[in-house]
Structure formats: structure tokens, C-alpha cells
Design a protein around this motif. Structure first.
Motif: not given
Length: 146
Positions: A11-25, A47-61
Motif C-alpha cells: 500500500q503506497n501510503d504506508i511508510p516503509l519500516p524505519k529505525y527511529m534512532t541510530s542505536g535502535a535494534a 492488523i495488517p502492515t502493508g508490507i512483505a519482505i524478503s530476507i536472506d536464508s539464515g536470517y529471520e525477522a
């Protein structure tokens, strides 16, 4: 080499995920509800987030609650942390719950959870008849004191 997180905005109007500070995990995720959604006290909603992701094998979100929503309103996730596997390509949806004393309104674009990317190991499973000994042994809940 750094791993890349590929994000498909559904959904184009939903922001992409964002780190809110430089030290945020964790990076904040946003609500992609079509209209104001009431999460009544004690209620669970998807509750939907409006995004789908692709991450490398060996990682999880890992999807985790936001601490501010938890302390101020009692809002959490039922399965925390939720895991998005590296081979999942569908929309990320959150199983939210209201532990608070009042109903909570989720608006489109609200920051509602956070996503942390973790490296994982896939062990070789070895069945044994006996496990190694430890000082704790089979002591369970509360066995190490308060």
C-alpha cells in the motif's frame, strides 16, 4: 558483506519500516488498516502492515511489541516475538491484543510494532539416550530462586 532486506510496499501510503534512532535494534512497523480500528480491552485482532519482505536464508525477522504502547495502553502482540521466516513472502500481519483498561484505536499509519532482523543457526539434530549433566539438572520454574 551486509545482508539486504528487500521490502515490497503493498500500500503506497504506508511508510516503509524505519529505525527511529541510530542505536535502535528494531525498526517500527505501521498499521495498514483501512479505517480506524477499535481494539477493545481483552480483544485480539489481526492488523495488517502493508508490507512483505524478503530476507536472506539464515536470517529471520522478529516482530515485537512497542514498549511505549505496552506501558501507556497495555497493547502487545499475542505471539511475541513473532517470527517471519526467510522463505515467507506474504504480507506481515500482527496478532495484536489489548491488555489495557480502555479500548484502543488503531489509525492508518500508526507505529504499532517493531521488527528486528536476527541471524539464526540451523542445527543438525542428533537424538541421544542421555543428555550431559549440569548442576541445575531438571530443576524447572523457580528452581534457581527468586
Amino acid at each position: 558483506m551486509f545482508m539486504k532486506l528487500f521490502i515490497k510496499r503493498l500500500q503506497n501510503d504506508i511508510p516503509l519500516p524505519k529505525y527511529m534512532t541510530s542505536g535502535a535494534a528494531g525498526m517500527d512497523l505501521y498499521a495498514a488498516v483501512n479505517e480506524d480500528t477499535v481494539l477493545k480491552k481483552g480483544e485480539i485482532k489481526l492488523i495488517p502492515t502493508g508490507i512483505a519482505i524478503s530476507i536472506d536464508s539464515g536470517y529471520e525477522a522478529q516482530i515485537r511489541p512497542r514498549s511505549g504502547l505496552a506501558i501507556k495502553h497495555g497493547i502487545s502482540l499475542v505471539n511475541t516475538p513473532g517470527t517471519i521466516d526467510s522463505d515467507y513472502r506474504g504480507e506481515i500481519n500482527l496478532i495484536m491484543i489489548n491488555f489495557g483498561a480502555r479500548d484502543f484505536i488503531i489509525k492508518r499509519g500508526d507505529r504499532i510494532a517493531q521488527m528486528v532482523i536476527n541471524k539464526i543457526e540451523t542445527p543438525t539434530i542428533v537424538e541421544v539416550e542421555v543428555l550431559d549433566e549440569t548442576s541445575r539438572a531438571t530443576g524447572g520454574f523457580g528452581s534457581t530462586g527468586l
